[in-house]
Design a protein around this motif. Structure first.
Motif, PDB file in Angstrom:
ATOM      1  N   LEU A  26      22.640  28.450  43.823  1.00 15.56           N
ATOM      2  CA  LEU A  26      24.071  28.639  44.064  1.00 15.56           C
ATOM      3  C   LEU A  26      24.867  28.599  42.759  1.00 15.56           C
ATOM      4  N   LEU A  27      24.464  27.764  41.814  1.00 13.85           N
ATOM      5  CA  LEU A  27      25.132  27.747  40.502  1.00 13.85           C
ATOM      6  C   LEU A  27      24.943  29.079  39.791  1.00 13.85           C
ATOM      7  N   ASP A  28      23.737  29.633  39.877  1.00 11.86           N
ATOM      8  CA  ASP A  28      23.473  30.920  39.229  1.00 11.86           C
ATOM      9  C   ASP A  28      24.302  32.039  39.850  1.00 11.86           C
ATOM     10  N   ALA A  29      24.595  31.922  41.133  1.00  6.21           N
ATOM     11  CA  ALA A  29      25.346  32.968  41.838  1.00  6.21           C
ATOM     12  C   ALA A  29      26.850  32.747  41.797  1.00  6.21           C
ATOM     13  N   TYR A  30      27.293  31.619  41.223  1.00  8.56           N
ATOM     14  CA  TYR A  30      28.713  31.230  41.293  1.00  8.56           C
ATOM     15  C   TYR A  30      29.659  32.339  40.846  1.00  8.56           C
ATOM     16  N   SER A  31      29.459  32.879  39.668  1.00 10.56           N
ATOM     17  CA  SER A  31      30.392  33.868  39.134  1.00 10.56           C
ATOM     18  C   SER A  31      30.473  35.100  40.027  1.00 10.56           C
ATOM     19  N   ASP A  32      29.335  35.655  40.392  1.00  7.28           N
ATOM     20  CA  ASP A  32      29.328  36.852  41.238  1.00  7.28           C
ATOM     21  C   ASP A  32      29.947  36.569  42.605  1.00  7.28           C
ATOM     22  N   THR A  33      29.633  35.416  43.181  1.00  8.81           N
ATOM     23  CA  THR A  33      30.180  35.055  44.490  1.00  8.81           C
ATOM     24  C   THR A  33      31.697  34.994  44.447  1.00  8.81           C
ATOM     25  N   CYS A  34      32.227  34.309  43.446  1.00 10.83           N
ATOM     26  CA  CYS A  34      33.681  34.156  43.347  1.00 10.83           C
ATOM     27  C   CYS A  34      34.376  35.466  42.992  1.00 10.83           C
ATOM     28  N   LEU A  35      33.787  36.241  42.095  1.00  9.60           N
ATOM     29  CA  LEU A  35      34.460  37.459  41.637  1.00  9.60           C
ATOM     30  C   LEU A  35      34.622  38.483  42.757  1.00  9.60           C
ATOM     31  N   ARG A  36      33.715  38.500  43.714  1.00 12.67           N
ATOM     32  CA  ARG A  36      33.904  39.416  44.842  1.00 12.67           C
ATOM     33  C   ARG A  36      35.195  39.089  45.582  1.00 12.67           C
ATOM     34  N   ARG A  37      35.454  37.820  45.815  1.00  9.57           N
ATOM     35  CA  ARG A  37      36.686  37.420  46.490  1.00  9.57           C
ATOM     36  C   ARG A  37      37.899  37.598  45.571  1.00  9.57           C
ATOM     37  N   VAL A  38      37.733  37.293  44.289  1.00 12.68           N
ATOM     38  CA  VAL A  38      38.832  37.431  43.328  1.00 12.68           C
ATOM     39  C   VAL A  38      39.349  38.861  43.296  1.00 12.68           C
ATOM     40  N   TRP A  39      38.450  39.830  43.195  1.00 15.24           N
ATOM     41  CA  TRP A  39      38.901  41.221  43.108  1.00 15.24           C
ATOM     42  C   TRP A  39      39.499  41.698  44.427  1.00 15.24           C
ATOM     43  N   ARG A  40      39.014  41.178  45.553  1.00 16.82           N
ATOM     44  CA  ARG A  40      39.653  41.518  46.835  1.00 16.82           C
ATOM     45  C   ARG A  40      41.088  40.987  46.850  1.00 16.82           C
ATOM     46  N   ALA A  41      41.270  39.761  46.372  1.00 11.78           N
ATOM     47  CA  ALA A  41      42.610  39.169  46.333  1.00 11.78           C
ATOM     48  C   ALA A  41      43.497  39.891  45.325  1.00 11.78           C
ATOM     49  N   GLU A  42      42.933  40.291  44.197  1.00  9.02           N
ATOM     50  CA  GLU A  42      43.710  41.056  43.213  1.00  9.02           C
ATOM     51  C   GLU A  42      44.172  42.377  43.822  1.00  9.02           C
ATOM     52  N   HIS A  43      43.287  43.026  44.557  1.00  5.55           N
ATOM     53  CA  HIS A  43      43.648  44.301  45.178  1.00  5.55           C
ATOM     54  C   HIS A  43      44.764  44.110  46.200  1.00  5.55           C
ATOM     55  N   PHE A  44      44.627  43.088  47.051  1.00  8.12           N
ATOM     56  CA  PHE A  44      45.657  42.846  48.056  1.00  8.12           C
ATOM     57  C   PHE A  44      46.992  42.480  47.403  1.00  8.12           C
ATOM     58  N   SER A  45      46.957  41.628  46.382  1.00  5.61           N
ATOM     59  CA  SER A  45      48.186  41.230  45.698  1.00  5.61           C
ATOM     60  C   SER A  45      48.856  42.430  45.040  1.00  5.61           C
ATOM     61  N   SER A  46      48.051  43.318  44.465  1.00  3.33           N
ATOM     62  CA  SER A  46      48.599  44.530  43.862  1.00  3.33           C
ATOM     63  C   SER A  46      49.217  45.432  44.925  1.00  3.33           C
ATOM     64  N   PHE A  47      48.540  45.541  46.070  1.00  2.00           N
ATOM     65  CA  PHE A  47      49.065  46.341  47.176  1.00  2.00           C
ATOM     66  C   PHE A  47      50.422  45.815  47.643  1.00  2.00           C
ATOM     67  N   MET A  48      50.508  44.513  47.872  1.00  4.54           N
ATOM     68  CA  MET A  48      51.769  43.928  48.317  1.00  4.54           C
ATOM     69  C   MET A  48      52.861  44.109  47.260  1.00  4.54           C
ATOM     70  N   THR A  49      52.496  43.935  46.012  1.00  5.79           N
ATOM     71  CA  THR A  49      53.469  44.023  44.925  1.00  5.79           C
ATOM     72  C   THR A  49      54.003  45.439  44.778  1.00  5.79           C
ATOM     73  N   THR A  50      53.110  46.416  44.703  1.00  2.37           N
ATOM     74  CA  THR A  50      53.556  47.787  44.462  1.00  2.37           C
ATOM     75  C   THR A  50      54.198  48.418  45.696  1.00  2.37           C
ATOM     76  N   THR A  51      53.857  47.915  46.889  1.00  2.00           N
ATOM     77  CA  THR A  51      54.479  48.448  48.102  1.00  2.00           C
ATOM     78  C   THR A  51      55.901  47.944  48.282  1.00  2.00           C
ATOM     79  N   LEU A  52      56.157  46.714  47.859  1.00  2.72           N
ATOM     80  CA  LEU A  52      57.446  46.087  48.159  1.00  2.72           C
ATOM     81  C   LEU A  52      58.437  46.079  46.998  1.00  2.72           C
ATOM     82  N   HIS A  53      57.966  46.236  45.774  1.00  4.41           N
ATOM     83  CA  HIS A  53      58.865  46.204  44.623  1.00  4.41           C
ATOM     84  C   HIS A  53      59.310  47.606  44.209  1.00  4.41           C
ATOM     85  N   THR A  54      60.422  47.646  43.522  1.00  4.99           N
ATOM     86  CA  THR A  54      60.946  48.908  42.999  1.00  4.99           C
ATOM     87  C   THR A  54      60.693  48.951  41.498  1.00  4.99           C
ATOM     88  N   ASP A  55      59.825  49.864  41.072  1.00  9.16           N
ATOM     89  CA  ASP A  55      59.520  50.018  39.657  1.00  9.16           C
ATOM     90  C   ASP A  55      60.729  50.624  38.946  1.00  9.16           C
TER      91      ASP A  55
END
Length: 390
Positions: free
Chosen positions: A323-352
């Motif tokens: 599990l220690l060896d897999a830590y980075s890959d395990t977390c980064l899958r969720r991190v990039w999903r959250a980054e994508h969702f946060s970007s979606f919410m940000t760009t959909t609701l804000h005015t550039d």
């Protein structure tokens, strides 16, 4: 001095790890450069995902949360003088979110760990981390005017983007992906009951606005503003007038009250890979930053810690480092999903600032789709309420 796990940083990530390890019988030492009072007053996020609440309950750190936290089962989207409620439990098999400020999570964890006799060292400035790629890393720090060292089996960096841990990763190993958004948030706290029972995310030609709360008596609201904005340029009446304009909805009124704090929050995204080098692990803001639109910062940190604590416990009890060896890959899958969702919410609701009328129509089309498509609404709800911890 030697410990099993040296934790650099005393925010919610570091404190939660200290708590989970303590309950598993694994010793750790936490080093935080600020004093306790500062850490307990540091204003940050206020929305907890279902999985974060589950982890806090597992850590026996949710007693006050379960009494004082505000359970929310939906959010409201507003645009073009229209409103649409996203029903979280109905779209996510029962998951919901809690309004409970990060400051309160931190206070709870510090109180519990202090009472348990855990090693929490405040005003300890970590200078450098050596030997991350050996079996005995060393943390060099200053405390009470003296230079000290701490050896350990593992080091966990929970000290943020500008901390020592992230930059300890060798330059030929470390890669950071970043985006700076062309706007900021002006956040206010007001001593007035919230004007809505749930959060309101408003799209407006004038810019984004968010209605949130800290308690049944305290409102927390945000306005999109240009980068470099000085809060002193926004007197109270101007803020309330602008909020009224951006939340405009027939038959609804925003309740005004005394504003007790104002601050400007820049918006940026960042991910550092990998989240592990040798026996050094990154967690929370040391590894990733998300714009606050998706309410993911604290929740991502809690997810990192849940994965890491389980891995450290497995290593201690079974000798397996899988599990220690897999830590980075395990977390980064969720991190990039959250980054994508946060970007979606940000760009959909804000005015550039450079946004065209075509871009605006695309935003409206996306909001219309969420209101009319159960599939689109379910995608938003699933990400907002939080994915289960792997």
């Amino acid at each position: 001095m030697h410990t099993s796990v040296a934790i650099v940083g005393g925010g919610p990530a570091g404190l939660l790890l200290s708590r989970l390890l303590h309950r598993a019988g694994i010793d750790s030492v936490l080093l935080e450069r600020r004093d306790r009072a500062y850490v307990e007053q540091r204003q940050r996020a206020g929305i907890l995902e279902q999985s974060t609440v589950d982890v806090l309950r597992q850590a026996r750190a949710a007693e006050r949360l379960d009494v004082e936290g505000l359970v929310h089962e939906g959010i409201e989207l507003r645009w073009d003088n229209r409103a649409h409620r996203v029903d979280l439990p109905a779209l996510t098999d029962g998951r919901r979110v809690w309004v409970y400020a990060q400051t309160e999570v931190v206070k709870d964890l510090i109180a519990l760990q202090s009472a348990a006799g855990a090693a929490l060292t405040f005003e300890a400035e970590v200078r450098r981390i050596e030997g991350a790629d050996t079996d005995r890393p060393t943390v060099h720090y200053t405390h009470e005017g003296r230079e000290k060292t701490l050896t350990c089996d593992y080091v966990v960096g929970c000290d943020g983007y500008h901390g020592v841990a992230r930059t300890t990763l060798p330059q030929d190993v470390r890669r950071t992906y970043e985006r700076v958004h062309p706007y900021s948030w002006l956040g206010i706290t007001a001593d007035v009951p919230p004007s809505s029972d749930e959060l309101i995310y408003a799209h407006s030609p004038r810019g984004f606005a968010l209605h949130s709360m800290r308690s049944p008596a305290v409102s927390r609201l945000y306005l999109q503003v240009p980068n470099g904005t000085d809060p002193r340029d926004w007197p109270d009446e101007r803020i309330w007038d602008e909020l009224d304009a951006r939340f405009a909805l027939d038959g609804w009124a925003l309740t005004r009250g005394p504003i007790t704090s104002k601050s400007v929050l820049p918006m940026r995204s960042s991910v550092t890979e990998p989240m592990r080098h040798g026996r050094l692990f990154l967690a929370g803001d040391a590894a990733h930053i998300v714009p606050p639109t998706g309410a993911k910062g604290l929740n991502l940190a809690a997810s990192d810690i849940a994965v890491l604590a389980r891995a450290i416990v497995q290593q201690a009890r079974t000798g397996s480092g899988d599990l220690l060896d897999a830590y980075s890959d395990t977390c980064l899958r969720r991190v990039w999903r959250a980054e994508h969702f946060s970007s979606f919410m940000t760009t959909t609701l804000h005015t550039d600032p450079d946004q065209s009328d075509f871009d605006t129509r695309l935003q409206i089309s996306q909001l219309d789709r969420i209101a009319s498509s159960p599939h689109a609404a379910a995608e938003l709800a699933s990400n907002y309420a939080g994915l289960p911890v792997v």
